[in-house]
Each structure stands twice: as C-alpha cells, then as structure tokens.
Design a protein around this motif. Structure first.
Motif, PDB file in Angstrom:
ATOM      1  N   ARG A 486       0.840  -1.132   0.009  1.00 44.77           N
ATOM      2  CA  ARG A 486       0.241  -0.108  -0.036  1.00 44.77           C
ATOM      3  C   ARG A 486       0.744   1.343  -0.228  1.00 44.77           C
ATOM      4  O   ARG A 486       0.513   2.222  -0.533  1.00 44.77           O
ATOM      5  CB  ARG A 486      -0.992   0.214   1.131  1.00 44.77           C
ATOM      6  CG  ARG A 486      -1.982  -1.052   0.962  1.00 44.77           C
ATOM      7  CD  ARG A 486      -2.633  -1.532   2.390  1.00 44.77           C
ATOM      8  NE  ARG A 486      -3.237  -0.363   3.115  1.00 44.77           N
ATOM      9  CZ  ARG A 486      -3.805  -0.408   4.177  1.00 44.77           C
ATOM     10  NH1 ARG A 486      -3.557  -1.512   5.105  1.00 44.77           N
ATOM     11  NH2 ARG A 486      -4.413   0.665   4.844  1.00 44.77           N
ATOM     12  N   CYS A 487       1.870   1.288   0.637  1.00 43.78           N
ATOM     13  CA  CYS A 487       3.078   2.409   0.655  1.00 43.78           C
ATOM     14  C   CYS A 487       3.410   2.446  -0.397  1.00 43.78           C
ATOM     15  O   CYS A 487       3.552   3.687  -1.271  1.00 43.78           O
ATOM     16  CB  CYS A 487       3.959   2.059   1.541  1.00 43.78           C
ATOM     17  SG  CYS A 487       3.609   2.069   3.381  1.00 43.78           S
ATOM     18  N   LEU A 488       3.619   1.411  -1.433  1.00 42.15           N
ATOM     19  CA  LEU A 488       4.656   1.599  -2.834  1.00 42.15           C
ATOM     20  C   LEU A 488       3.271   2.169  -3.621  1.00 42.15           C
ATOM     21  O   LEU A 488       3.537   3.015  -4.716  1.00 42.15           O
ATOM     22  CB  LEU A 488       4.806   0.259  -3.373  1.00 42.15           C
ATOM     23  CG  LEU A 488       6.033  -0.269  -2.518  1.00 42.15           C
ATOM     24  CD1 LEU A 488       6.470  -1.621  -3.216  1.00 42.15           C
ATOM     25  CD2 LEU A 488       7.101   0.590  -2.685  1.00 42.15           C
ATOM     26  N   SER A 489       2.266   1.838  -3.630  1.00 40.61           N
ATOM     27  CA  SER A 489       0.988   2.448  -4.261  1.00 40.61           C
ATOM     28  C   SER A 489       0.817   3.928  -3.763  1.00 40.61           C
ATOM     29  O   SER A 489       0.847   4.655  -4.993  1.00 40.61           O
ATOM     30  CB  SER A 489      -0.409   1.950  -3.895  1.00 40.61           C
ATOM     31  OG  SER A 489      -0.355   0.415  -4.279  1.00 40.61           O
ATOM     32  N   ILE A 490       0.788   4.451  -2.448  1.00 40.75           N
ATOM     33  CA  ILE A 490       1.237   5.920  -2.399  1.00 40.75           C
ATOM     34  C   ILE A 490       2.394   6.441  -3.089  1.00 40.75           C
ATOM     35  O   ILE A 490       2.228   7.727  -3.628  1.00 40.75           O
ATOM     36  CB  ILE A 490       1.179   6.114  -0.935  1.00 40.75           C
ATOM     37  CG1 ILE A 490      -0.333   5.618  -0.240  1.00 40.75           C
ATOM     38  CG2 ILE A 490       1.199   7.478  -0.714  1.00 40.75           C
ATOM     39  CD1 ILE A 490      -0.016   5.455   1.205  1.00 40.75           C
ATOM     40  N   HIS A 491       3.369   5.876  -2.951  1.00 37.31           N
ATOM     41  CA  HIS A 491       4.573   6.476  -4.098  1.00 37.31           C
ATOM     42  C   HIS A 491       4.171   6.526  -5.707  1.00 37.31           C
ATOM     43  O   HIS A 491       4.668   7.618  -6.122  1.00 37.31           O
ATOM     44  CB  HIS A 491       5.741   5.248  -3.709  1.00 37.31           C
ATOM     45  CG  HIS A 491       6.131   5.136  -2.523  1.00 37.31           C
ATOM     46  ND1 HIS A 491       7.281   4.182  -1.953  1.00 37.31           N
ATOM     47  CD2 HIS A 491       5.926   5.781  -1.363  1.00 37.31           C
ATOM     48  CE1 HIS A 491       7.229   4.219  -0.974  1.00 37.31           C
ATOM     49  NE2 HIS A 491       6.544   5.051  -0.188  1.00 37.31           N
ATOM     50  N   ASP A 492       3.645   5.652  -6.131  1.00 39.20           N
ATOM     51  CA  ASP A 492       3.149   5.676  -7.336  1.00 39.20           C
ATOM     52  C   ASP A 492       2.156   6.879  -7.610  1.00 39.20           C
ATOM     53  O   ASP A 492       2.174   7.648  -8.529  1.00 39.20           O
ATOM     54  CB  ASP A 492       2.597   4.493  -7.703  1.00 39.20           C
ATOM     55  CG  ASP A 492       3.418   3.324  -7.835  1.00 39.20           C
ATOM     56  OD1 ASP A 492       4.586   3.463  -7.884  1.00 39.20           O
ATOM     57  OD2 ASP A 492       2.956   2.132  -7.879  1.00 39.20           O
ATOM     58  N   LYS A 493       1.411   7.142  -6.434  1.00 38.35           N
ATOM     59  CA  LYS A 493       0.707   8.440  -6.661  1.00 38.35           C
ATOM     60  C   LYS A 493       1.395   9.797  -6.652  1.00 38.35           C
ATOM     61  O   LYS A 493       1.073  10.716  -7.337  1.00 38.35           O
ATOM     62  CB  LYS A 493      -0.437   8.523  -5.567  1.00 38.35           C
ATOM     63  CG  LYS A 493      -1.859   7.160  -6.059  1.00 38.35           C
ATOM     64  CD  LYS A 493      -2.522   7.267  -4.711  1.00 38.35           C
ATOM     65  CE  LYS A 493      -3.745   6.203  -4.775  1.00 38.35           C
ATOM     66  NZ  LYS A 493      -4.724   6.229  -3.844  1.00 38.35           N
ATOM     67  N   LEU A 494       2.444   9.782  -5.761  1.00 31.13           N
ATOM     68  CA  LEU A 494       3.131  10.703  -5.896  1.00 31.13           C
ATOM     69  C   LEU A 494       4.004  11.222  -7.147  1.00 31.13           C
ATOM     70  O   LEU A 494       4.001  12.247  -7.563  1.00 31.13           O
ATOM     71  CB  LEU A 494       4.417  10.622  -4.539  1.00 31.13           C
ATOM     72  CG  LEU A 494       3.892  10.951  -3.262  1.00 31.13           C
ATOM     73  CD1 LEU A 494       4.937  10.483  -2.207  1.00 31.13           C
ATOM     74  CD2 LEU A 494       3.503  12.228  -3.015  1.00 31.13           C
ATOM     75  N   GLU A 495       4.455   9.965  -7.625  1.00 30.13           N
ATOM     76  CA  GLU A 495       5.102  10.244  -9.087  1.00 30.13           C
ATOM     77  C   GLU A 495       3.926  10.538 -10.169  1.00 30.13           C
ATOM     78  O   GLU A 495       4.381  11.313 -11.100  1.00 30.13           O
ATOM     79  CB  GLU A 495       5.572   8.932  -9.533  1.00 30.13           C
ATOM     80  CG  GLU A 495       6.770   8.380  -8.535  1.00 30.13           C
ATOM     81  CD  GLU A 495       8.083   9.256  -9.062  1.00 30.13           C
ATOM     82  OE1 GLU A 495       8.222  10.104  -9.791  1.00 30.13           O
ATOM     83  OE2 GLU A 495       9.107   8.575  -8.416  1.00 30.13           O
ATOM     84  N   ALA A 496       2.708  10.111  -9.913  1.00 31.10           N
ATOM     85  CA  ALA A 496       1.873  10.614 -10.985  1.00 31.10           C
ATOM     86  C   ALA A 496       1.575  12.122 -10.620  1.00 31.10           C
ATOM     87  O   ALA A 496       1.080  12.936 -11.600  1.00 31.10           O
ATOM     88  CB  ALA A 496       0.449   9.696 -10.693  1.00 31.10           C
ATOM     89  N   SER A 497       1.171  12.742  -9.469  1.00 30.31           N
ATOM     90  CA  SER A 497       1.238  13.790  -9.158  1.00 30.31           C
ATOM     91  C   SER A 497       2.235  14.971 -10.092  1.00 30.31           C
ATOM     92  O   SER A 497       1.867  15.921 -10.409  1.00 30.31           O
ATOM     93  CB  SER A 497       1.291  14.099  -7.657  1.00 30.31           C
ATOM     94  OG  SER A 497       2.309  14.122  -7.113  1.00 30.31           O
ATOM     95  N   LEU A 498       3.516  14.223  -9.880  1.00 33.86           N
ATOM     96  CA  LEU A 498       4.535  15.085 -10.640  1.00 33.86           C
ATOM     97  C   LEU A 498       4.580  15.180 -12.276  1.00 33.86           C
ATOM     98  O   LEU A 498       4.564  16.089 -12.842  1.00 33.86           O
ATOM     99  CB  LEU A 498       5.845  14.305 -10.404  1.00 33.86           C
ATOM    100  CG  LEU A 498       6.454  14.520  -9.146  1.00 33.86           C
ATOM    101  CD1 LEU A 498       7.836  14.307  -8.609  1.00 33.86           C
ATOM    102  CD2 LEU A 498       6.481  16.224  -8.375  1.00 33.86           C
ATOM    103  N   ARG A 499       3.721  13.995 -12.789  1.00 37.41           N
ATOM    104  CA  ARG A 499       3.539  13.963 -13.946  1.00 37.41           C
ATOM    105  C   ARG A 499       2.552  14.937 -14.703  1.00 37.41           C
ATOM    106  O   ARG A 499       2.461  15.644 -15.455  1.00 37.41           O
ATOM    107  CB  ARG A 499       3.150  12.595 -14.655  1.00 37.41           C
ATOM    108  CG  ARG A 499       4.420  11.756 -14.624  1.00 37.41           C
ATOM    109  CD  ARG A 499       4.014  10.380 -15.173  1.00 37.41           C
ATOM    110  NE  ARG A 499       3.061   9.524 -14.843  1.00 37.41           N
ATOM    111  CZ  ARG A 499       3.256   8.681 -13.643  1.00 37.41           C
ATOM    112  NH1 ARG A 499       4.485   8.376 -13.378  1.00 37.41           N
ATOM    113  NH2 ARG A 499       2.395   8.058 -13.184  1.00 37.41           N
ATOM    114  N   ASP A 500       1.324  15.098 -13.628  1.00 37.59           N
ATOM    115  CA  ASP A 500       0.300  15.825 -13.584  1.00 37.59           C
ATOM    116  C   ASP A 500       0.794  17.406 -13.517  1.00 37.59           C
ATOM    117  O   ASP A 500       0.388  18.328 -14.391  1.00 37.59           O
ATOM    118  CB  ASP A 500      -0.769  15.713 -12.673  1.00 37.59           C
ATOM    119  CG  ASP A 500      -1.339  14.550 -13.112  1.00 37.59           C
ATOM    120  OD1 ASP A 500      -1.320  13.812 -14.032  1.00 37.59           O
ATOM    121  OD2 ASP A 500      -2.005  13.789 -11.838  1.00 37.59           O
ATOM    122  N   LEU A 501       1.733  17.437 -12.690  1.00 36.96           N
ATOM    123  CA  LEU A 501       2.328  18.923 -12.662  1.00 36.96           C
ATOM    124  C   LEU A 501       3.177  19.356 -13.801  1.00 36.96           C
ATOM    125  O   LEU A 501       3.058  20.543 -14.367  1.00 36.96           O
ATOM    126  CB  LEU A 501       3.424  19.039 -11.381  1.00 36.96           C
ATOM    127  CG  LEU A 501       4.169  20.476 -11.273  1.00 36.96           C
ATOM    128  CD1 LEU A 501       3.331  21.434 -11.047  1.00 36.96           C
ATOM    129  CD2 LEU A 501       5.187  20.001 -10.029  1.00 36.96           C
TER     130      LEU A 501
END
Length: 610
Positions: A486-501
C-alpha cells in the motif's frame, strides 16, 4: 557522399557477352516508389522478337548487391499493342544461371505462356519489392533532426537486351530533396524526379544515380514475428502474434526529452513513430495487446462488416535503434476460415503480417491442428520452408500436430492466402468431453474418500501448537507485506502528481497530493508497529525477522527520497525553472529512488516465497 558502387557495374556496358536471343525492348517505363521504407519498382516492358526463332523466356537482371534485398518479384503479361488491350495473368519466375554472363549479376527467367514468334510482341508488367535499400545518411541523428536517406539505382534500365526507348520516374515522400544525380533529360516535378526519355541503349547499359532525400515514414522492422494459428473444431480459430520490433532508421543519439517530444512531436521526433495499425479479418473478437509487463491499454479497436482495425501504441515512442517486444491475439469464427474439399478439411488464411507498414526479417507461421489430424499438407503461393512439430496442450494425450512455415524478408505483398489441408475423424471430437467426465468422476470419488477419513491432528500435541504459532507469524508477515504494498501504491501516486504537474503546471494541486500522501503514510507506519513488535517477540520468527526489518527500513528511506524529490520539483516549478534544470536537480535523487525501489521489490519477492 561516401557511397561507392561496385566497379564491375561501371564496366558492364563494354563486357563481351554472348547474344541471348533476338529479343529487344522497344519501350521500357519504370516507376520507383520511395514513399515508404519498402522500395517498389514497377516496370512496363514492351518485348519484341526481331529474330526468326520463337522465344519462350525473358531474362531480368539485377546487380548482386541489390538482389540480396529482393523480397518480392512478380511478372504478368498483356498481349497485343497498347496498355488497355488484352487480359493480364501472372507468369512463372525463377532464378537461372545463363552461361557467359557477368558473375556479379543475378538473373531471373520469366516463362512466357507461348513462344513469341518473329515480329510478335507482348507487354510485361514487372513488380519488384526491395527491403533495407534505403540507407540512413547520416547514420545517427538527434531527437530534433529530420531523417535523411540515400537510394541508389541506375538511370538506364539494366537488361541483357537492347533498349530502344525508356523513361524513369522516382516518386519521393515529399518535395524536400537534399540532392540527386542529374543525367541528360532530368527534371523534378513536385515530389517526383523524372529521367529520360532515352533512346537506343545497348545491352547492360548502366548509369548510376543517387537520391538523397528526407524520409520520416516509420522504419518499423520485425526482426522476428511468430504467428500461431490454433484451430478448434468447437468453433474458433485463435491467432497469437509475437513481435520483436526495432526502428531500423537512423540511430538516435544524444538525450531524449519526453517533455519536448510531447510538446512538439512532429518537430522533436519527426522520424519516430508511436503507433501501428493492424488490419485484422472481419468478425475478429477477444482482441488483446500485451507485452512482457502486462496488458497495454493504449490501443483502439474499430471495425465493420469488411474489416477490423486495431491501432496499437507501445509504451514509449520508437526512435532509431530502439527496440520493443509485444504480442497481440484475437479469435476468429471457424466457419469463415475452415472448409472441406475432396474428403479433407483445409484452413484458408492470410500468411503475412496484418500491419502494412512493418517489414519482417524472419516470419514463422505455426498452424496448430486438432489432436488426431493426419495427412497434413500445405499449399502456399510462394516458396517457404516447411516442417512439422507437436504441441502438448490441455487434455492432450499424444499432442497436436503443428505445420510450421518460415520465410525471410517478408513485405506486405506476401500477405496472401495459404492453405493447410488435413484429415480428421469426427469421433475424435468426443475425446476431450470423455476425459473431462472421467476427471470429474475421479475427483468426486476422491472427495468422498477424503470426507470419510479422519486425518486430524490432536489439538493438545506440540506439533499442533507449533503449527498454530507459525500460522500467526505467517499472518503477521502477510500483513506487513500488504502494508508495504500500500505504501508503494502511495509512492506511485506521488510520481503521478509530478507528471500531472509537468502537464498542467498546477503547483497547489501537487502540494495537496503530497500532503495527503504524507498523512496516509503516517497512518500505515502506525499499523506496522504492533506487527513488528509481535515478530520481534516470537523466537520462531527469528529467521525471517532481519529481512522484514530491512524491508521496513528500505521503504522508509524510499519515502524520504521521494518526498525530497517531490519538494524539489514543486519548488522549481514555483520558481519557473526550465525542464532541463529540474531534471539536473533531481538526477541523483532519481537514481537513488530507482535503486531503493528495486531493493524493496526484491525483498517483497523474497517474503512472498516464504
């Protein structure tokens, strides 16, 4: 430009060669199509017999260095005078070795349907297809460069016969031409170069021409394609195609910027391609597109009663020298492709690749027949290498016979129908249902026996207590595994937010995503504490405990690096820093993040095996 021609070809016109026959080519009209990576040369030859003896064949000559790239050759004829007179039909073509000919030439013989008598004439239409004949020049380009290629041929038609009148046109993708050889009577009309007309050239006349032009069409080459066509008499034909693809154009050099490519793909990646279109048979169903990682969702499927088209997009754009592997699969209705004739069943299906823009260096087609098939034979419209194999699948006893066809240097012109004939007894259809019935019968008998046998372990025994304790430890380890996942899934969301940025420039949304992720990670950290305390207090967990603790430590270090990267990127966007500057700031952080993520994944795999 650094390109050399074989010296023999320059001297061919003055070689002393025997007269093959009294044939002459009264008119030759050649058209070279360079609009794709496949070179297609269409020649219309008006052949006349000026001698007394009838002639039954016409020879076509190719330089040896050019013939090695010859993928497809076909000839048809029209009797009489004029282009519109008479019907056309294909003629047999084979390699021959006439005596006394220049050794660096390869000759093909076109067999005429009947002898061509004195004074008679006919018109031949010859189509020749070459692969790997467009050479990138320069061989390496950057992401921002356009791709330039070189093509070599002869301005005069190379033939063992005298040519009375001839002309040549070279069609290019567009009018952007770097350079080209200028002969007498040469002119350009838009994207076409015209040579001639030329008159009265002796046998083996050769005048080298070089065309250097811009060519940004996809240079998609399948180094290997394996097509497996499996027949089921229960109503389906399943097709699976495995591709090993390379961009065979100019090699890409320098750094690749995805930001620049997405912003201006037609300028910062003109020679790259990001999608291919597969034209599948009508009524294709259950279509999928996958690679080694899994299913690829960037595909589109549409169709009608005449065709089904699948547009696929690899995980990354393909630049020169880049490779990818993937496979597509689909089902077809059996009644559309399986027929009966003369006591045999036969499959009638296309041979080549469904993607017209792909050249195939090596194509293997495997036709998997139902178990029990016999008297297998193959009919193909061109020469292929053939052999048979056996494939074991579910509910098979001796295996299914497989007819294997292999061909190299395959182009879209090879996508013709071929047939696989075989005999099959309908009684063999009952084999699999009977095996299923027998299997379920023995399963039920085994369950009945199991239910009546007492195999329980005494709850007071030491082994039973140890078993319960070990199950608790395993449950705790599984919970740790789930929390880390679940932590790794949250990591992936963090990376996704950078791509959105990078796409939207919304810094506040990016910071909000980081704040939410930070809160979720803290909650998961609280859930980990009692599980670790339990494992540390259990002697039976001593062997696995160091790996669990290492996993937790590595994940926390990964969190810190990700948060640092996230903060750096968000702050840089607030300060309006450029894309290259941001990449340089986080380069070292990204390397550490990738390494830590790999270590965490390896530890998760290790725990999975327990």
């Amino acid at each position: 430009m650094g390109f050399r021609f074989d010296l023999f070809i320059v001297l061919i016109a003055i070689l002393s060669v025997p007269v093959l026959s009294d044939l002459i080519l009264s008119k030759v009209d050649r058209r070279i199509d360079l609009t794709s990576q496949v070179v297609r040369i269409t020649s219309t030859l008006k052949v006349e017999n000026s001698g007394n003896d009838p002639v039954s064949e016409v020879l076509l000559a190719f330089p040896e260095h050019q013939e090695k790239n010859l993928a497809y050759l076909t000839a048809s004829f029209r009797e009489g005078k004029g282009k519109g007179k008479g019907s056309t039909s294909s003629l047999p073509v084979e390699v021959v070795h006439p005596q006394g000919m220049p050794p660096a030439l390869v000759f093909y013989s076109v067999s005429l349907p009947k002898g061509l008598g004195k004074g008679e004439s006919l018109t031949l239409d010859v189509l020749v297809v070459f692969t790997h004949s467009l050479k990138p020049f320069p061989k390496e380009i950057t992401q921002a460069d356009f791709q330039l290629v070189v093509f070599q041929d002869s301005g005069h038609y190379l033939s063992p016969y005298e040519v009375k009148f001839q002309s040549l046109s070279v069609k290019l993708p567009d009018a952007r031409i770097e350079s080209y050889t200028r002969l007498e009577n040469t002119k350009t009309v838009g994207s076409e170069i015209k040579y001639g007309p030329y008159e009265n050239h002796p046998p083996f006349s050769y005048s080298p021409i070089v065309v250097h032009f811009e060519q940004n069409q996809p240079f998609a080459v399948a180094e290997q394609l394996v097509r497996e066509i499996e027949i089921s008499h229960w109503g389906n034909v399943q097709v699976t195609e495995h591709y090993k693809l390379i961009h065979a154009g100019a090699q890409s050099k320098g750094e690749f910027s995805r930001l620049d490519y997405q912003a201006r793909p037609h300028v910062r990646g003109a020679s790259a391609f990001r999608h291919l279109v597969a034209k599948l048979p009508p009524r294709a169903h259950s279509v999928y597109f996958r690679d080694e990682i899994g299913n690829i969702s960037t595909s589109h499927l549409w169709g009608d009663l005449k065709k089904t088209e699948l547009e696929i997009e690899p995980r990354y754009p393909m630049f020169g020298g880049w490779r990818t592997s993937f496979f597509i699969g689909y089902g077809l209705p059996l009644q559309d492709f399986l027929f009966e004739s003369g006591g045999k069943r036969f499959l009638n299906i296309t041979f080549g690749c469904p993607m017209n823009e792909v050249v195939i260096d090596n194509l293997i087609v495997k036709v998997v027949l139902p178990e029990g098939s016999r008297d297998i034979s193959v009919s193909a419209p061109f020469a292929v290498k053939q052999w048979q194999e056996t494939k074991l699948s579910h509910l098979d006893i001796v295996g299914r016979p497989v007819a294997v066809l292999e061909k190299t240097n395959v182009v879209p012109e090879h996508n013709q129908h071929f047939q696989v004939y075989y005999k099959f007894n309908n009684i063999s259809l009952l084999r699999e249902p009977l095996m299923l019935i027998s299997g379920f019968f023995f399963l039920f008998v085994t369950c009945i026996v199991y239910m009546h046998v007492d195999m329980s372990i005494s709850k007071s025994s030491a082994s039973y207590v140890m078993k319960l304790l070990w199950e608790e430890i395993q449950a705790a380890i599984q919970q740790v595994h789930d929390i880390i996942s679940r932590c790794l899934s949250i990591h992936d969301k963090l990376e996704a937010s950078l791509r959105d940025l990078s796409r939207t420039g919304d810094v506040q949304a990016c910071k909000a995503a980081r704040k939410a992720s930070d809160g979720q990670l803290k909650e998961l950290s609280k859930e980990l504490r009692p599980l670790l305390a339990f494992l540390q207090s259990s002697p039976q967990a001593a062997q696995i405990l160091p790996k669990v603790e290492e996993l937790v430590a590595k994940e926390r270090e990964l969190q810190e690096k990700l948060m640092l990267k996230h903060t750096t990127v968000a702050d840089s966007y607030e300060k309006k820093s450029g894309g290259k500057e941001i990449e340089n700031r986080i380069a070292s952080q990204q390397q550490k993040i990738v390494a830590l993520r790999q270590e965490v994944d390896d530890l998760l795999d290790y725990i999975d095996e327990i």
